[in-house]
Scaffold this active site. Structure first.
Site, PDB file in Angstrom:
ATOM      1  N   SER A 142     -33.919 -23.972  64.658  1.00 44.13           N
ATOM      2  CA  SER A 142     -33.934 -23.195  65.907  1.00 44.13           C
ATOM      3  C   SER A 142     -32.500 -23.162  66.412  1.00 44.13           C
ATOM      4  O   SER A 142     -31.668 -23.990  65.992  1.00 44.13           O
ATOM      5  CB  SER A 142     -34.833 -23.919  66.918  1.00 44.13           C
ATOM      6  OG  SER A 142     -34.597 -23.453  68.227  1.00 44.13           O
ATOM      7  N   TYR A 155     -38.299 -31.564  70.926  1.00 43.48           N
ATOM      8  CA  TYR A 155     -38.076 -30.350  70.120  1.00 43.48           C
ATOM      9  C   TYR A 155     -36.604 -30.279  69.695  1.00 43.48           C
ATOM     10  O   TYR A 155     -36.290 -30.084  68.520  1.00 43.48           O
ATOM     11  CB  TYR A 155     -38.456 -29.122  70.948  1.00 43.48           C
ATOM     12  CG  TYR A 155     -38.471 -27.811  70.182  1.00 43.48           C
ATOM     13  CD1 TYR A 155     -39.566 -27.449  69.402  1.00 43.48           C
ATOM     14  CD2 TYR A 155     -37.404 -26.922  70.248  1.00 43.48           C
ATOM     15  CE1 TYR A 155     -39.602 -26.244  68.713  1.00 43.48           C
ATOM     16  CE2 TYR A 155     -37.429 -25.717  69.565  1.00 43.48           C
ATOM     17  CZ  TYR A 155     -38.528 -25.377  68.802  1.00 43.48           C
ATOM     18  OH  TYR A 155     -38.556 -24.175  68.122  1.00 43.48           O
TER      19      TYR A 155
END
Ligand code: NAD
Length: 260
Positions: A142, A155
Site C-alpha cells: 500500500s 495496517y
C-alpha cells in the site's frame, strides 16, 4: 496471451483488487486459483472466469491458517498443474487510535497481513524451488508501506513489514529463479475502503465527502481514486517481467500521492 501455460494463485480474490488481478491473469492465458476466506465468493469469481472461457478454480483458504494455506496451495498445484505466480493480496482494515486499539484486533490485522504473506510465500516457494523452476511472488502492499496515517497502526506496520519480507524473499529466491515484488496502491474504491469512509468520518468528526477530499485524495496530483484495473495492470506487468532486474522492489500506483 502473455501468461499462457502459467498458473497463478491469488489470495483475497473473491473481491476488489484480487478479483481484478485474477481476471486480468485469466485473460492473459493463466489458470487461476481464487483463494479466499469467502468460499462462495471464490467459487462465484471462478465461475465468472470459466464462463468467459478462462480457467479458474475457487479455493477456500484462510491465509492465517498454516493448514489451510498448505492444503490450498497443494490443491492448486494438483488441479491446475503447478504454481508460477503467487499474489498475496488478502487483507482487511480496522481503524482506531492506538490507545483504543483492542489487542485482539491488532493481532488479527498482523495475522492476515503478515502471517498470511509468510505462509503463502513459504508454500509457494517450496514448489517454485523444485528444479529451480522459479516463479514470481507479488505482495499487495500500500502507499502505507511507505507512509503513515493516523488510526492505522497495525495496517501501516504490516504494510511496511511486507517490504522487508519481499527483500529477504527476493535475496533467498534469486538462485531458484524466484522474483519477489510489492505493489503499493493508493486508495481504491473497494468494500475495504467503502467501509472506512463512514468510520473515519465518525472518528475525525467530519463528513464522508471531507474524508475523501481532505484525507484520502488530498495528496494525489489529480484528486482521482486509483482503480482495481490500474492495480491489475501493474500485477500483470510484474508477473510477465522477464528478468530479475526487477526483484525486491515496490511499485507505487497512487496518482502521485506517494512518489518514490
Ligand atoms: P476487499 O475487501 O475488496 O477484498 C479483500 C478480500 O480478502 C475479500 O474477498 C476477503 O474475503 C478476503 N479475505 C479477508 N480475510 C481473509 C483471510 N483471512 N484469508 C483469505 N481471504 C481473506 O479489499 P481490497 O481493497 O481489494 O484489498 C485487497 C488488498 O489490497 C488488501 O491487502 C489491502 O490492504 C490492499 N490495499 C487496498 C487498497 C484500497 O484502497 N482498497 C489500497 C492499498 C492496498
Amino acid at each position: 496471451m502473455q501468461l499462457n501455460g502459467k498458473v497463478a494463485l491469488v489470495t483475497g480474490a473473491a473481491s476488489g483488487i484480487g478479483k481484478a488481478i485474477a481476471e486480468i491473469y485469466a485473460k492473459a492465458g493463466a489458470a487461476v486459483a481464487i483463494a479466499d476466506l469467502n468460499q462462495a465468493g471464490a467459487d462465484a469469481a471462478a465461475a465468472e472466469i470459466n464462463a468467459k472461457g478462462g480457467k479458474a478454480l475457487g479455493i477456500a483458504m484462510d491465509v492465517t491458517s498454516e493448514k489451510a494455506v498448505d492444503d490450498g496451495t497443494a490443491l492448486c498445484i494438483d488441479k491446475l498443474g503447478g504454481l508460477d505466480i503467487l499474489v498475496s493480496n488478502a487483507g482487511i482494515q480496522i481503524v482506531k487510535p492506538i490507545v483504543e486499539f483492542e489487542y485482539r484486533d491488532w493481532q488479527k490485522m498482523l495475522a492476515i497481513h503478515m502471517d498470511g504473506a509468510f505462509l503463502t510465500t513459504r508454500a509457494a516457494m517450496r514448489h517454485m524451488y523444485k528444479d529451480k523452476r522459479g516463479g514470481t511472488v507479488i505482495y499487495m502492499g500500500s502507499v502505507h508501506s511507505h507512509l503513515a496515517s493516523k488510526l492505522k497502526a497495525p495496517y501501516v506496520a504490516a504494510k511496511h513489514g511486507l517490504l522487508g519480507l519481499a527483500r529477504v524473499a527476493a535475496k533467498e529466491g534469486a538462485e531458484y529463479n524466484v522474483r519477489v515484488n510489492v505493489i503499493c496502491p493508493g486508495f481504491v474504491r473497494t468494500p475495504l475502503v467503502d467501509k472506512q469512509i463512514p468510520e473515519q468520518a465518525k472518528e475525525f468528526g467530519i463528513s464522508e465527502q471531507e474524508v475523501i477530499k481532505t484525507i484520502m485524495l488530498k495528496d494525489t496530483v489529480d484528486g482521482v481514486f486509483t482503480t482495481v484495473e490500474d492495480v491489475a495492470e501493474t500485477a500483470l506487468f510484474l508477473a510477465t517481467f522477464p528478468s530479475a532486474a526487477l526483484t525486491g522492489q515496490s511499485i507505487t500506483v497512487s496518482h502521485g500521492w506517494h512518489m518514490q
